[in-house]
Design a protein around this motif. Structure first.
Motif, PDB file in Angstrom:
ATOM      1  N   UNK A 151      -0.947  15.355 -12.288  1.00 33.94           N
ATOM      2  CA  UNK A 151      -0.668  13.918 -12.378  1.00 33.94           C
ATOM      3  C   UNK A 151       0.192  13.615 -13.593  1.00 33.94           C
ATOM      4  N   UNK A 152      -0.153  14.211 -14.727  1.00 30.30           N
ATOM      5  CA  UNK A 152       0.600  13.942 -15.953  1.00 30.30           C
ATOM      6  C   UNK A 152       2.018  14.492 -15.911  1.00 30.30           C
ATOM      7  N   UNK A 153       2.261  15.437 -15.025  1.00 24.29           N
ATOM      8  CA  UNK A 153       3.608  15.986 -14.874  1.00 24.29           C
ATOM      9  C   UNK A 153       4.492  15.124 -13.979  1.00 24.29           C
ATOM     10  N   UNK A 154       3.894  14.189 -13.259  1.00 25.90           N
ATOM     11  CA  UNK A 154       4.679  13.285 -12.425  1.00 25.90           C
ATOM     12  C   UNK A 154       5.561  12.400 -13.300  1.00 25.90           C
ATOM     13  N   UNK A 155       6.713  12.005 -12.792  1.00 29.56           N
ATOM     14  CA  UNK A 155       7.529  11.028 -13.529  1.00 29.56           C
ATOM     15  C   UNK A 155       6.739   9.730 -13.713  1.00 29.56           C
ATOM     16  N   UNK A 156       7.060   9.011 -14.745  1.00 27.37           N
ATOM     17  CA  UNK A 156       6.335   7.789 -15.089  1.00 27.37           C
ATOM     18  C   UNK A 156       6.234   6.831 -13.908  1.00 27.37           C
ATOM     19  N   UNK A 157       7.334   6.596 -13.215  1.00 21.88           N
ATOM     20  CA  UNK A 157       7.313   5.650 -12.097  1.00 21.88           C
ATOM     21  C   UNK A 157       6.335   6.095 -11.009  1.00 21.88           C
ATOM     22  N   UNK A 158       6.255   7.372 -10.749  1.00 21.64           N
ATOM     23  CA  UNK A 158       5.316   7.872  -9.738  1.00 21.64           C
ATOM     24  C   UNK A 158       3.875   7.726 -10.207  1.00 21.64           C
ATOM     25  N   UNK A 159       3.623   7.900 -11.502  1.00 21.11           N
ATOM     26  CA  UNK A 159       2.267   7.686 -12.016  1.00 21.11           C
ATOM     27  C   UNK A 159       1.874   6.229 -11.895  1.00 21.11           C
ATOM     28  N   UNK A 160       2.826   5.338 -12.166  1.00 22.18           N
ATOM     29  CA  UNK A 160       2.552   3.904 -12.021  1.00 22.18           C
ATOM     30  C   UNK A 160       2.245   3.579 -10.567  1.00 22.18           C
ATOM     31  N   UNK A 161       3.013   4.134  -9.646  1.00 22.69           N
ATOM     32  CA  UNK A 161       2.757   3.907  -8.227  1.00 22.69           C
ATOM     33  C   UNK A 161       1.380   4.436  -7.823  1.00 22.69           C
ATOM     34  N   UNK A 162       1.003   5.564  -8.368  1.00 22.09           N
ATOM     35  CA  UNK A 162      -0.315   6.128  -8.084  1.00 22.09           C
ATOM     36  C   UNK A 162      -1.424   5.192  -8.558  1.00 22.09           C
ATOM     37  N   UNK A 163      -1.272   4.654  -9.747  1.00 24.97           N
ATOM     38  CA  UNK A 163      -2.254   3.713 -10.277  1.00 24.97           C
ATOM     39  C   UNK A 163      -2.318   2.468  -9.394  1.00 24.97           C
ATOM     40  N   UNK A 164      -1.168   1.975  -8.961  1.00 25.53           N
ATOM     41  CA  UNK A 164      -1.144   0.806  -8.085  1.00 25.53           C
ATOM     42  C   UNK A 164      -1.875   1.086  -6.777  1.00 25.53           C
ATOM     43  N   UNK A 165      -1.637   2.249  -6.203  1.00 21.56           N
ATOM     44  CA  UNK A 165      -2.326   2.622  -4.963  1.00 21.56           C
ATOM     45  C   UNK A 165      -3.831   2.689  -5.160  1.00 21.56           C
ATOM     46  N   UNK A 166      -4.253   3.285  -6.266  1.00 27.01           N
ATOM     47  CA  UNK A 166      -5.683   3.381  -6.556  1.00 27.01           C
ATOM     48  C   UNK A 166      -6.273   1.984  -6.746  1.00 27.01           C
ATOM     49  N   UNK A 167      -5.576   1.150  -7.529  1.00 26.86           N
ATOM     50  CA  UNK A 167      -6.081  -0.198  -7.767  1.00 26.86           C
ATOM     51  C   UNK A 167      -6.175  -0.986  -6.465  1.00 26.86           C
ATOM     52  N   UNK A 168      -5.145  -0.899  -5.626  1.00 22.96           N
ATOM     53  CA  UNK A 168      -5.167  -1.613  -4.351  1.00 22.96           C
ATOM     54  C   UNK A 168      -6.342  -1.159  -3.485  1.00 22.96           C
ATOM     55  N   UNK A 169      -6.660   0.127  -3.534  1.00 15.40           N
ATOM     56  CA  UNK A 169      -7.779   0.627  -2.733  1.00 15.40           C
ATOM     57  C   UNK A 169      -9.112   0.088  -3.254  1.00 15.40           C
ATOM     58  N   UNK A 170      -9.220  -0.111  -4.556  1.00 15.13           N
ATOM     59  CA  UNK A 170     -10.438  -0.689  -5.136  1.00 15.13           C
ATOM     60  C   UNK A 170     -10.503  -2.182  -4.810  1.00 15.13           C
ATOM     61  N   UNK A 171      -9.382  -2.874  -4.975  1.00 16.14           N
ATOM     62  CA  UNK A 171      -9.336  -4.318  -4.739  1.00 16.14           C
ATOM     63  C   UNK A 171      -9.580  -4.671  -3.276  1.00 16.14           C
TER      64      UNK A 171
END
Length: 77
Positions: A9-29
């Motif tokens: 995960x930490x090796x992903x480009x910043x934008x992809x990490x942000x997208x991952x966080x958004x996906x996780x947050x959307x799944x929680x919300x």
């Protein structure tokens, strides 16, 4: 669950990490009823609501909040 390491995960480009966080947050919300709220937090939220209802003009407007966030003055309040 896919086996994705923190290192991967930490090796992903910043934008992809942000997208991952958004996906996780959307799944929680998507299932807010599954998020537990502690009794302490419930009590604090209730206290704040009562305070607001007593004096709704005592807080900040959304424009004031945005301005303080933009100029960083919220750090000194």
């Amino acid at each position: 669950m896919n086996n994705i390491s923190i290192t991967d995960i930490l090796e992903l480009p910043l934008q992809e990490r942000i997208q991952l966080v958004e996906l996780i947050w959307d799944s929680v919300a998507a299932v807010p009823e599954s998020v537990e709220v502690s009794p302490e937090l419930k009590a604090e939220l209730e206290r704040r609501m009562i305070e607001f209802e007593r004096n709704p003009e005592s807080g900040y407007s959304w424009d004031q909040v945005k301005s303080r966030l933009k100029d960083g003055s919220w750090r000194t309040a």
